[in-house]
Design a protein around this motif. Structure first.
Motif, PDB file in Angstrom:
ATOM      1  N   GLN A 168       0.821  -1.219   0.000  1.00  0.00           N
ATOM      2  CA  GLN A 168       0.000   0.000   0.000  1.00  0.00           C
ATOM      3  C   GLN A 168       0.853   1.267   0.000  1.00  0.00           C
ATOM      4  N   GLY A 169       2.147   1.125   0.175  1.00  0.00           N
ATOM      5  CA  GLY A 169       3.014   2.285   0.272  1.00  0.00           C
ATOM      6  C   GLY A 169       2.943   2.981   1.612  1.00  0.00           C
ATOM      7  N   ALA A 170       2.347   2.305   2.612  1.00  0.00           N
ATOM      8  CA  ALA A 170       2.173   2.918   3.932  1.00  0.00           C
ATOM      9  C   ALA A 170       3.405   2.762   4.810  1.00  0.00           C
ATOM     10  N   LEU A 171       4.274   1.811   4.481  1.00  0.00           N
ATOM     11  CA  LEU A 171       5.495   1.574   5.241  1.00  0.00           C
ATOM     12  C   LEU A 171       6.643   1.302   4.292  1.00  0.00           C
ATOM     13  N   SER A 172       7.841   1.583   4.755  1.00  0.00           N
ATOM     14  CA  SER A 172       9.047   1.283   3.995  1.00  0.00           C
ATOM     15  C   SER A 172       9.866   0.220   4.716  1.00  0.00           C
ATOM     16  N   PRO A 173      10.464  -0.712   3.976  1.00  0.00           N
ATOM     17  CA  PRO A 173      11.364  -1.689   4.617  1.00  0.00           C
ATOM     18  C   PRO A 173      12.515  -1.032   5.366  1.00  0.00           C
ATOM     19  N   VAL A 174      12.894   0.171   4.944  1.00  0.00           N
ATOM     20  CA  VAL A 174      14.004   0.848   5.622  1.00  0.00           C
ATOM     21  C   VAL A 174      13.591   1.264   7.027  1.00  0.00           C
ATOM     22  N   GLU A 175      12.418   1.901   7.162  1.00  0.00           N
ATOM     23  CA  GLU A 175      12.007   2.321   8.502  1.00  0.00           C
ATOM     24  C   GLU A 175      11.728   1.118   9.401  1.00  0.00           C
TER      25      GLU A 175
ATOM     26  N   THR B 151      13.267  -1.884   9.194  1.00  0.00           N
ATOM     27  CA  THR B 151      14.568  -2.447   9.562  1.00  0.00           C
ATOM     28  C   THR B 151      15.255  -1.584  10.614  1.00  0.00           C
ATOM     29  N   ARG B 152      15.147  -0.268  10.478  1.00  0.00           N
ATOM     30  CA  ARG B 152      15.714   0.614  11.510  1.00  0.00           C
ATOM     31  C   ARG B 152      15.043   0.378  12.860  1.00  0.00           C
ATOM     32  N   ALA B 153      13.723   0.198  12.846  1.00  0.00           N
ATOM     33  CA  ALA B 153      13.007  -0.052  14.103  1.00  0.00           C
ATOM     34  C   ALA B 153      13.461  -1.357  14.732  1.00  0.00           C
ATOM     35  N   VAL B 154      13.688  -2.383  13.915  1.00  0.00           N
ATOM     36  CA  VAL B 154      14.172  -3.667  14.432  1.00  0.00           C
ATOM     37  C   VAL B 154      15.580  -3.509  14.997  1.00  0.00           C
ATOM     38  N   LEU B 155      16.443  -2.790  14.280  1.00  0.00           N
ATOM     39  CA  LEU B 155      17.802  -2.579  14.772  1.00  0.00           C
ATOM     40  C   LEU B 155      17.798  -1.783  16.079  1.00  0.00           C
TER      41      LEU B 155
ATOM     42  N   LEU C 257      20.537  -2.648   6.337  1.00  0.00           N
ATOM     43  CA  LEU C 257      19.926  -1.439   5.783  1.00  0.00           C
ATOM     44  C   LEU C 257      20.110  -1.364   4.271  1.00  0.00           C
ATOM     45  N   ALA C 258      21.228  -1.869   3.764  1.00  0.00           N
ATOM     46  CA  ALA C 258      21.416  -1.903   2.309  1.00  0.00           C
ATOM     47  C   ALA C 258      20.383  -2.819   1.656  1.00  0.00           C
ATOM     48  N   GLN C 259      20.143  -3.980   2.273  1.00  0.00           N
ATOM     49  CA  GLN C 259      19.093  -4.865   1.748  1.00  0.00           C
ATOM     50  C   GLN C 259      17.726  -4.184   1.805  1.00  0.00           C
ATOM     51  N   ALA C 260      17.474  -3.458   2.897  1.00  0.00           N
ATOM     52  CA  ALA C 260      16.187  -2.787   3.063  1.00  0.00           C
ATOM     53  C   ALA C 260      16.006  -1.683   2.028  1.00  0.00           C
ATOM     54  N   ARG C 261      17.080  -0.941   1.731  1.00  0.00           N
ATOM     55  CA  ARG C 261      16.970   0.120   0.718  1.00  0.00           C
ATOM     56  C   ARG C 261      16.693  -0.473  -0.658  1.00  0.00           C
ATOM     57  N   ALA C 262      17.323  -1.601  -0.963  1.00  0.00           N
ATOM     58  CA  ALA C 262      17.053  -2.255  -2.249  1.00  0.00           C
ATOM     59  C   ALA C 262      15.601  -2.718  -2.318  1.00  0.00           C
ATOM     60  N   SER C 263      15.100  -3.235  -1.218  1.00  0.00           N
ATOM     61  CA  SER C 263      13.695  -3.658  -1.170  1.00  0.00           C
ATOM     62  C   SER C 263      12.764  -2.459  -1.324  1.00  0.00           C
TER      63      SER C 263
END
Length: 463
Positions: free
Chosen positions: A19-26, A28-32, A54-60
């Motif tokens: 839905q574009g409501a969340l990003s894998p980057v944010e 992953t940062r929350a998990v870290l 984070l690099a994997q998350a940015r690619a996703s």
């Protein structure tokens, strides 16, 4: 959003990514950030690489923005037990005796997760060579239970169990050769599935060893199984491809014949809080129309002792292959197992192997009349964090209810069914006939929906 990002299920994350409501980057940062809060206390991770995650998350994130996700877990954070190889990362097997060298490739399960687009955040800890249903390791710092830092996580997927309870993202993979997914799941309040033998390829192949998910929900375990339950030529025991309905988890238990196994037939008994929680769970199934019948212990003590000898001989063979100065670095409990095996004759070794086969045969025979079998996961509650078992006099007590299903190859899941007076989780084991992995997950999902037990998770100590 009522839940913090690190606590969202994989299913919720995928929906919100689409839905574009969340990003894998944010996420992953929350998990870290969550790992940074908890990790000084529980020490569940190995080879954590925030930059790589984070690099994997940015690619996703870029793929989702292009509306071209790579796979069915794109951007979902995941951890893997450290004995599941990941390319470029050494695999210490929990032991200071291991020579550290980067793994040349991904093991089958790790490869499937990369193909699905999952973000590999970290590896997780284990005891020496996965030998214990406890956390103690000669290589890793002592992993502690987030529910009570003075208590054990169980083992050997010790870090994975702690990661679920602490909220290190939604998906975690462990391995199980005698209860090593289910015992940490029970001690940490998680869902932990040991699949049918061969359902998830293992490299190197091994009789009785399985790879399975540890998660907070049954549906997330099913999502993970959908990706990793694919054949791989590196495991000659892996099952052929099967289009199983992993996400069809609806089940009516009415009319099902369920065995209830709570008596170990041993010189020890199940702890009373564990017994009462399992009996209460069985009553819920019975009230929903299932036919619940007591199931007596079916494995003779000498058969269980044979299995112990078989695995101790594995320790002897592995340590004997090392230079003495390196073998001496292994945990004392592993050296003691090798010393026990040194007293075995060649005839004893062969007999131990045949007794493992006898355990498999008797387990299938005893459980075949039932659609499913309910039991405790562990006979006891989480024991002291620095201990290697709950009872020195009875070393086979902790994996008593779990190990039989490794030998028989049957699927079995752990799911929380209550809490002790001290607030420690208690695991209910649900075992099924071989290859009925989906049925076992459906039973767990029924319990998840019908359970009167509240769902809660621990929080890190105040700074």
């Amino acid at each position: 959003m009522t839940q913090p990002l690190y606590a969202l299920s994989a299913q919720d994350l995928l929906t919100q990514y689409a839905q574009g409501a969340l990003s894998p980057v944010e996420v992953t940062r929350a998990v870290l950030d969550r790992i940074a809060q908890w990790e000084p206390h529980v020490q569940a991770t190995y080879a954590l690489d925030a930059d790589a995650a984070l690099a994997q998350a940015r690619a996703s994130e870029a793929r989702w923005r292009a509306k071209a996700p790579q796979g069915r877990l794109d951007g979902v954070p995941v951890t893997l037990k450290e004995n599941i190889r990941t390319r470029g990362v050494p695999t210490p097997m929990g032991s200071a005796a291991t020579v550290l060298s980067p793994s040349p490739d991904d093991a089958p399960a790790a490869a499937r997760l990369r193909e699905a687009g999952a973000v590999i955040v970290s590896k997780t800890t284990m005891p020496d060579f996965g030998f214990l249903p406890a956390a103690a390791s000669s290589f890793h710092p002592l992993t502690r239970n987030p529910w009570d830092l003075s208590r054990n996580t169980g083992g050997s997927s010790s870090g994975a169990g702690a990661a679920v309870a602490a909220g290190y993202g939604p998906l975690h993979l462990g391995t199980d050769i005698g209860g090593s997914v289910r015992i940490p799941a029970a001690f940490c309040g998680a869902v932990g599935l040991k699949p049918s033998q061969g359902r998830v390829p293992v490299d190197p192949p091994a009789n009785a060893r399985c790879i399975g998910p540890l998660t907070r929900t049954v549906r997330d375990a099913a999502l993970l199984m959908r990706e990793i339950a694919q054949p791989d030529a590196r495991d000659y025991l892996s099952l052929p491809s099967a289009d199983l309905p992993w996400l069809n988890l609806d089940l009516s238990v009415k009319g099902l014949r369920i065995g209830l196994w709570t008596d170990p037939g041993a010189a020890w008994s199940v702890d009373e809080p564990v017994l009462q929680a399992v009996l209460a769970a069985a009553r819920v199934f019975e009230q929903a129309g299932a036919i619940v019948e007591p199931l007596a212990e079916w494995v003779a003590p000498e058969v269980r002792q044979g299995m112990t000898g078989f695995f101790c001989m594995r320790a002897r063979v592995e340590l004997a292959a090392m230079p003495p100065e390196r073998a001496a670095k292994a945990a004392r409990y592993y050296q003691q197992a090798a010393e026990y095996a040194a007293r075995m004759t060649p005839e004893d070794s062969f007999r131990a192997f045949t007794l493992c086969q006898a355990m498999a045969e008797s387990t299938v025979k005893a459980t075949q009349p039932y659609d499913f079998v309910l039991s405790p996961v562990s006979a006891g509650l989480p024991f002291a964090a620095d201990a290697i078992r709950s009872d020195k006099a009875h070393p086979g007590r902790d994996p008593h209810f779990t190990s039989v299903f490794n030998q028989s190859g049957q699927p079995a899941v752990s799911i929380n069914c209550g809490y002790s007076p001290e607030g420690l989780p208690i695991g209910l084991q649900i075992a099924g006939r071989r290859f009925d992995d989906v049925g076992v997950l459906r039973m767990a999902r029924f319990w998840e929906q019908a359970s009167p037990v509240p769902t809660r998770w621990p929080e890190p100590p105040a700074a």
